[in-house]
Design an enzyme around this catalytic site. Structure first.
Site, PDB file in Angstrom:
ATOM      1  N   SER A  30     -20.491 -58.735  -5.956  1.00  0.00           N
ATOM      2  CA  SER A  30     -21.323 -59.935  -6.002  1.00  0.00           C
ATOM      3  C   SER A  30     -20.674 -61.034  -6.842  1.00  0.00           C
ATOM      4  O   SER A  30     -20.827 -62.224  -6.532  1.00  0.00           O
ATOM      5  CB  SER A  30     -22.711 -59.590  -6.545  1.00  0.00           C
ATOM      6  N   GLY A  82     -14.093 -58.343 -10.016  1.00  0.00           N
ATOM      7  CA  GLY A  82     -15.118 -58.012 -11.003  1.00  0.00           C
ATOM      8  C   GLY A  82     -14.882 -56.631 -11.579  1.00  0.00           C
ATOM      9  O   GLY A  82     -13.846 -55.999 -11.342  1.00  0.00           O
ATOM     10  N   ALA A  83     -15.850 -56.166 -12.352  1.00  0.00           N
ATOM     11  CA  ALA A  83     -15.777 -54.823 -12.940  1.00  0.00           C
ATOM     12  C   ALA A  83     -17.193 -54.317 -13.171  1.00  0.00           C
ATOM     13  O   ALA A  83     -18.133 -55.104 -13.296  1.00  0.00           O
ATOM     14  CB  ALA A  83     -15.018 -54.875 -14.263  1.00  0.00           C
ATOM     15  N   LYS A  94     -14.234 -49.472 -12.182  1.00  0.00           N
ATOM     16  CA  LYS A  94     -14.517 -50.209 -10.960  1.00  0.00           C
ATOM     17  C   LYS A  94     -14.872 -49.209  -9.858  1.00  0.00           C
ATOM     18  O   LYS A  94     -14.621 -48.034  -9.982  1.00  0.00           O
ATOM     19  CB  LYS A  94     -13.290 -51.031 -10.542  1.00  0.00           C
ATOM     20  N   GLY A  95     -15.464 -49.752  -8.780  1.00  0.00           N
ATOM     21  CA  GLY A  95     -15.809 -48.891  -7.654  1.00  0.00           C
ATOM     22  C   GLY A  95     -17.292 -48.777  -7.400  1.00  0.00           C
ATOM     23  O   GLY A  95     -17.717 -48.047  -6.511  1.00  0.00           O
ATOM     24  N   GLY A  97     -18.936 -50.785  -5.934  1.00  0.00           N
ATOM     25  CA  GLY A  97     -19.081 -51.224  -4.541  1.00  0.00           C
ATOM     26  C   GLY A  97     -18.231 -50.409  -3.583  1.00  0.00           C
ATOM     27  O   GLY A  97     -18.047 -50.798  -2.419  1.00  0.00           O
ATOM     28  N   GLU A 103      -8.889 -51.954  -3.960  1.00  0.00           N
ATOM     29  CA  GLU A 103      -8.790 -52.853  -5.126  1.00  0.00           C
ATOM     30  C   GLU A 103      -7.551 -52.524  -5.955  1.00  0.00           C
ATOM     31  O   GLU A 103      -6.829 -53.420  -6.403  1.00  0.00           O
ATOM     32  CB  GLU A 103     -10.059 -52.741  -5.975  1.00  0.00           C
TER      33      GLU A 103
HETATM   34  C1  5RP Z   1     -16.415 -52.896  -6.191  1.00  0.00           C
HETATM   35  C2  5RP Z   1     -16.160 -53.189  -7.620  1.00  0.00           C
HETATM   36  C3  5RP Z   1     -16.813 -54.384  -8.206  1.00  0.00           C
HETATM   37  O1  5RP Z   1     -15.842 -55.194  -8.788  1.00  0.00           O
HETATM   38  C4  5RP Z   1     -17.786 -53.953  -9.246  1.00  0.00           C
HETATM   39  O2  5RP Z   1     -18.680 -53.024  -8.664  1.00  0.00           O
HETATM   40  C5  5RP Z   1     -18.559 -55.145  -9.810  1.00  0.00           C
HETATM   41  O3  5RP Z   1     -19.419 -55.637  -8.832  1.00  0.00           O
HETATM   42  P1  5RP Z   1     -20.433 -56.817  -9.121  1.00  0.00           P
HETATM   43  O4  5RP Z   1     -19.614 -58.047  -9.314  1.00  0.00           O
HETATM   44  O5  5RP Z   1     -21.289 -56.858  -7.880  1.00  0.00           O
HETATM   45  O6  5RP Z   1     -21.227 -56.463 -10.354  1.00  0.00           O
HETATM   46  O7  5RP Z   1     -15.447 -52.508  -8.313  1.00  0.00           O
HETATM   47  O8  5RP Z   1     -15.824 -51.687  -5.805  1.00  0.00           O
END
Ligand code: 5RP
Length: 219
Positions: A30, A82-83, A94-95, A97, A103
């Protein structure tokens, strides 16, 4: 400011790290969606992007940004993502998503990783957010057993999720990641692990952190 507003602010701030004429590495999530939307405003000033997920590819293409295959690109100046958690040393989980493997591949192409995150993601010790691990389906039970053998640790398969690579994700709860590089190195060696969501070898060179006082730049 709300969390969404903080994400929008850091997404916009990340444009300052995009060199003229570059192919830009683009993460997933996001916060990155805010960055992609901002990147659309300078699409005539970049060559294109390398993307870490089908979702980000579709969003980039919808804005008229060309998406290159990672296999066709030798090197990119910057990867912006992002993280789920980031510590004061720039190590990340990360991960969340489920895009961690792609990534890490795109991060590996990049000269520097710029992390964009709202202030809630900054932690002293990582592990409150469940650690994602992408595994080959056949290995899921054995990799989970290895984690479950650690005191206080529990690994579960993320229900209803298959990665862009066709694999399941384990979410590992109860870890205290005091030595991110050592844990990344160890878990990477377990048979059937595709990618562990610790980014220590590919840590952030810069973190743009969205706070109530504005964007803080951590290096
Ligand atoms: C996806 C990721 C994203 O960077 C992580 O989940 C952060 O997501 P968001 O910006 O929605 O908080 O690693 O695999």
């Amino acid at each position: 400011m709300t969390q969404d507003q903080l994400k929008a602010v850091v997404g916009q701030a990340a444009l300052a790290y995009v060199p003229e004429g570059a192919i830009v590495g683009v993460g997933t999530g996001s916060t990155v969606n805010c960055f992609i939307d901002a990147l659309g405003t300078m699409r005539d000033h970049i060559r294109g992007a390398v993307s870490s997920s089908i979702r980000s590819t579709e969003r980039l293409q919808a804005l008229g940004i060309e998406v290159f295959d990672a296999a066709d690109v030798d090197r990119i100046p910057v990867y912006i993502d992002g993280a789920d958690e980031i510590d004061h040393g720039g190590h990340m989980i990360k991960g969340g998503g489920a895009a961690l493997t792609r990534e890490k591949i795109v991060a590996d192409l990049a000269e520097r990783f710029v992390c964009i995150a709202d202030a809630s993601k900054l932690v002293d010790v990582m592990g409150t957010f469940p650690l994602p691990v992408e595994v080959i389906p056949m290995a899921a039970a054995q990799v989970a057993r290895r984690f479950n053998a650690m005191p206080g640790v529990q690994a579960t398969v993320r229900a209803g999720v298959t990665t862009d690579n066709g694999n399941p994700i384990l979410d590992v709860r109860g870890l205290k990641i005091t030595d991110p590089l050592a844990m990344e190195t160890e878990v990477n060696q377990w048979p059937g692990v595709v990618c562990v969501g610790i980014f220590a070898r590919h840590k952030a060179a810069v973190c743009l952190l969205g706070t109530a006082e504005g964007v803080k730049t951590l290096t």
